[in-house]
Design an enzyme around this catalytic site. Structure first.
Site, PDB file in Angstrom:
ATOM      1  N   ARG A 121       0.829  -1.205   0.000  1.00  0.00           N
ATOM      2  CA  ARG A 121       0.000   0.000   0.000  1.00  0.00           C
ATOM      3  C   ARG A 121       0.866   1.259   0.000  1.00  0.00           C
ATOM      4  O   ARG A 121       1.921   1.295   0.643  1.00  0.00           O
ATOM      5  CB  ARG A 121      -0.927   0.025   1.218  1.00  0.00           C
ATOM      6  CG  ARG A 121      -1.980  -1.034   1.135  1.00  0.00           C
ATOM      7  CD  ARG A 121      -3.095  -0.888   2.147  1.00  0.00           C
ATOM      8  NE  ARG A 121      -3.895  -2.110   2.132  1.00  0.00           N
ATOM      9  CZ  ARG A 121      -4.836  -2.391   1.232  1.00  0.00           C
ATOM     10  NH1 ARG A 121      -5.119  -1.511   0.285  1.00  0.00           N
ATOM     11  NH2 ARG A 121      -5.489  -3.536   1.264  1.00  0.00           N
ATOM     12  N   ASN A 175       4.232   7.217 -13.525  1.00  0.00           N
ATOM     13  CA  ASN A 175       4.782   8.548 -13.757  1.00  0.00           C
ATOM     14  C   ASN A 175       6.238   8.434 -14.204  1.00  0.00           C
ATOM     15  O   ASN A 175       6.971   7.579 -13.719  1.00  0.00           O
ATOM     16  CB  ASN A 175       4.717   9.369 -12.467  1.00  0.00           C
ATOM     17  CG  ASN A 175       3.284   9.616 -12.014  1.00  0.00           C
ATOM     18  OD1 ASN A 175       2.403   9.827 -12.844  1.00  0.00           O
ATOM     19  ND2 ASN A 175       3.041   9.583 -10.725  1.00  0.00           N
ATOM     20  N   GLU A 233       8.474  10.743  -8.192  1.00  0.00           N
ATOM     21  CA  GLU A 233       9.216  11.102  -6.979  1.00  0.00           C
ATOM     22  C   GLU A 233      10.205  10.020  -6.573  1.00  0.00           C
ATOM     23  O   GLU A 233      11.262  10.325  -6.030  1.00  0.00           O
ATOM     24  CB  GLU A 233       8.240  11.351  -5.821  1.00  0.00           C
ATOM     25  CG  GLU A 233       7.434  12.630  -5.982  1.00  0.00           C
ATOM     26  CD  GLU A 233       6.340  12.770  -4.933  1.00  0.00           C
ATOM     27  OE1 GLU A 233       6.179  11.861  -4.106  1.00  0.00           O
ATOM     28  OE2 GLU A 233       5.651  13.801  -4.975  1.00  0.00           O
ATOM     29  N   VAL A 234       9.844   8.773  -6.817  1.00  0.00           N
ATOM     30  CA  VAL A 234      10.724   7.655  -6.448  1.00  0.00           C
ATOM     31  C   VAL A 234      11.255   7.033  -7.736  1.00  0.00           C
ATOM     32  O   VAL A 234      10.470   6.580  -8.585  1.00  0.00           O
ATOM     33  CB  VAL A 234       9.974   6.608  -5.595  1.00  0.00           C
ATOM     34  CG1 VAL A 234      10.907   5.447  -5.257  1.00  0.00           C
ATOM     35  CG2 VAL A 234       9.423   7.242  -4.320  1.00  0.00           C
ATOM     36  N   HIS A 239       7.206   2.200 -10.764  1.00  0.00           N
ATOM     37  CA  HIS A 239       6.102   1.639  -9.997  1.00  0.00           C
ATOM     38  C   HIS A 239       4.795   1.982 -10.685  1.00  0.00           C
ATOM     39  O   HIS A 239       4.675   3.017 -11.329  1.00  0.00           O
ATOM     40  CB  HIS A 239       6.098   2.178  -8.560  1.00  0.00           C
ATOM     41  CG  HIS A 239       6.287   3.657  -8.472  1.00  0.00           C
ATOM     42  ND1 HIS A 239       7.528   4.249  -8.587  1.00  0.00           N
ATOM     43  CD2 HIS A 239       5.399   4.669  -8.314  1.00  0.00           C
ATOM     44  CE1 HIS A 239       7.389   5.558  -8.486  1.00  0.00           C
ATOM     45  NE2 HIS A 239       6.109   5.841  -8.328  1.00  0.00           N
ATOM     46  N   HIS A 271       0.905   2.725  -9.935  1.00  0.00           N
ATOM     47  CA  HIS A 271      -0.097   3.043  -8.924  1.00  0.00           C
ATOM     48  C   HIS A 271      -1.409   2.376  -9.338  1.00  0.00           C
ATOM     49  O   HIS A 271      -1.865   2.568 -10.477  1.00  0.00           O
ATOM     50  CB  HIS A 271      -0.363   4.547  -8.871  1.00  0.00           C
ATOM     51  CG  HIS A 271       0.819   5.402  -8.485  1.00  0.00           C
ATOM     52  ND1 HIS A 271       0.961   5.933  -7.228  1.00  0.00           N
ATOM     53  CD2 HIS A 271       1.892   5.828  -9.189  1.00  0.00           C
ATOM     54  CE1 HIS A 271       2.069   6.659  -7.173  1.00  0.00           C
ATOM     55  NE2 HIS A 271       2.657   6.616  -8.361  1.00  0.00           N
TER      56      HIS A 271
HETATM   57  P1  5GP Z   1       5.584   8.812  -7.765  1.00  0.00           P
HETATM   58  O1  5GP Z   1       5.243  10.228  -7.451  1.00  0.00           O
HETATM   59  O2  5GP Z   1       7.082   8.588  -7.841  1.00  0.00           O
HETATM   60  O3  5GP Z   1       4.856   8.276  -8.968  1.00  0.00           O
HETATM   61  O4  5GP Z   1       5.022   7.967  -6.550  1.00  0.00           O
HETATM   62  C1  5GP Z   1       5.784   7.588  -5.454  1.00  0.00           C
HETATM   63  C2  5GP Z   1       4.811   7.063  -4.424  1.00  0.00           C
HETATM   64  O5  5GP Z   1       5.532   6.347  -3.443  1.00  0.00           O
HETATM   65  C3  5GP Z   1       4.049   8.171  -3.698  1.00  0.00           C
HETATM   66  O6  5GP Z   1       2.650   7.979  -3.905  1.00  0.00           O
HETATM   67  C4  5GP Z   1       4.456   7.998  -2.246  1.00  0.00           C
HETATM   68  O7  5GP Z   1       3.405   8.240  -1.345  1.00  0.00           O
HETATM   69  C5  5GP Z   1       4.936   6.558  -2.200  1.00  0.00           C
HETATM   70  N1  5GP Z   1       5.970   6.294  -1.212  1.00  0.00           N
HETATM   71  C6  5GP Z   1       7.111   7.013  -1.026  1.00  0.00           C
HETATM   72  N2  5GP Z   1       7.845   6.481  -0.029  1.00  0.00           N
HETATM   73  C7  5GP Z   1       7.141   5.403   0.425  1.00  0.00           C
HETATM   74  C8  5GP Z   1       7.399   4.453   1.461  1.00  0.00           C
HETATM   75  O8  5GP Z   1       8.394   4.477   2.172  1.00  0.00           O
HETATM   76  N3  5GP Z   1       6.456   3.478   1.651  1.00  0.00           N
HETATM   77  C9  5GP Z   1       5.328   3.406   0.875  1.00  0.00           C
HETATM   78  N4  5GP Z   1       4.488   2.407   1.152  1.00  0.00           N
HETATM   79  N5  5GP Z   1       5.060   4.290  -0.104  1.00  0.00           N
HETATM   80  C10 5GP Z   1       5.961   5.282  -0.325  1.00  0.00           C
END
Ligand code: 5GP
Length: 116
Positions: free
Chosen positions: A30, A88, A96-97, A101, A103
């Site tokens: 999650r 993304n 951001e990461v 991944h 979603h």
């Molecule tokens: P992005 O913006 O890169 O597409 O999405 C990164 C997602 O990773 C964000 O929705 C953020 O809430 C989630 N996320 C970041 N760090 C962690 C973490 O340590 N644990 C979990 N479960 N989600 C994370």
């Protein structure tokens, strides 16, 4: 060599995060900051920083991410009403990461696809 993110630690369970699914190719858990009633991340076990770094060898993994998303949507009971899968890429995509991944978001009406 790409730098590991927190997601690699979650895959290896060095940071204890309840896993919804894990196999030889992908892991699901999650989102820590859910943007909808259901918000799950499906990630490859292999570190691929962005969609731009995907190659043909990754096709099985990317396909697995979708079949796992489909199964988790059914487990969550959101498959019939519907949901959205989002990936993304880089700054304009809102990434951001830097470990790709998918979603899986749903459990409520999601509105229009983009809000800019
Ligand atoms: P992005 O913006 O890169 O597409 O999405 C990164 C997602 O990773 C964000 O929705 C953020 O809430 C989630 N996320 C970041 N760090 C962690 C973490 O340590 N644990 C979990 N479960 N989600 C994370």
């Amino acid at each position: 060599m790409a730098e590991e993110t927190i997601f690699s630690k979650i895959i290896r369970q060095e940071i204890p995060t309840p896993l919804l699914y894990q196999d030889d190719l992908v892991t699901a858990f999650r989102d820590i900051s859910p943007q909808a009633n259901s918000h799950i991340l499906i990630i490859p076990n292999k570190l691929i920083p962005t969609i731009n770094d995907v190659d043909q060898d990754d096709e099985l993994t990317l396909g697995r991410m979708i079949t796992v998303a489909k199964s988790l949507a059914a487990d969550e009971g959101i498959d019939k009403n519907g949901y959205r899968l989002i990936m993304n890429c880089n700054q304009h995509g809102g990434q951001e990461v830097y470990h790709i991944h998918m979603h899986l978001v749903g459990g409520q009406p999601l509105g229009k696809m983009l809000s800019i």
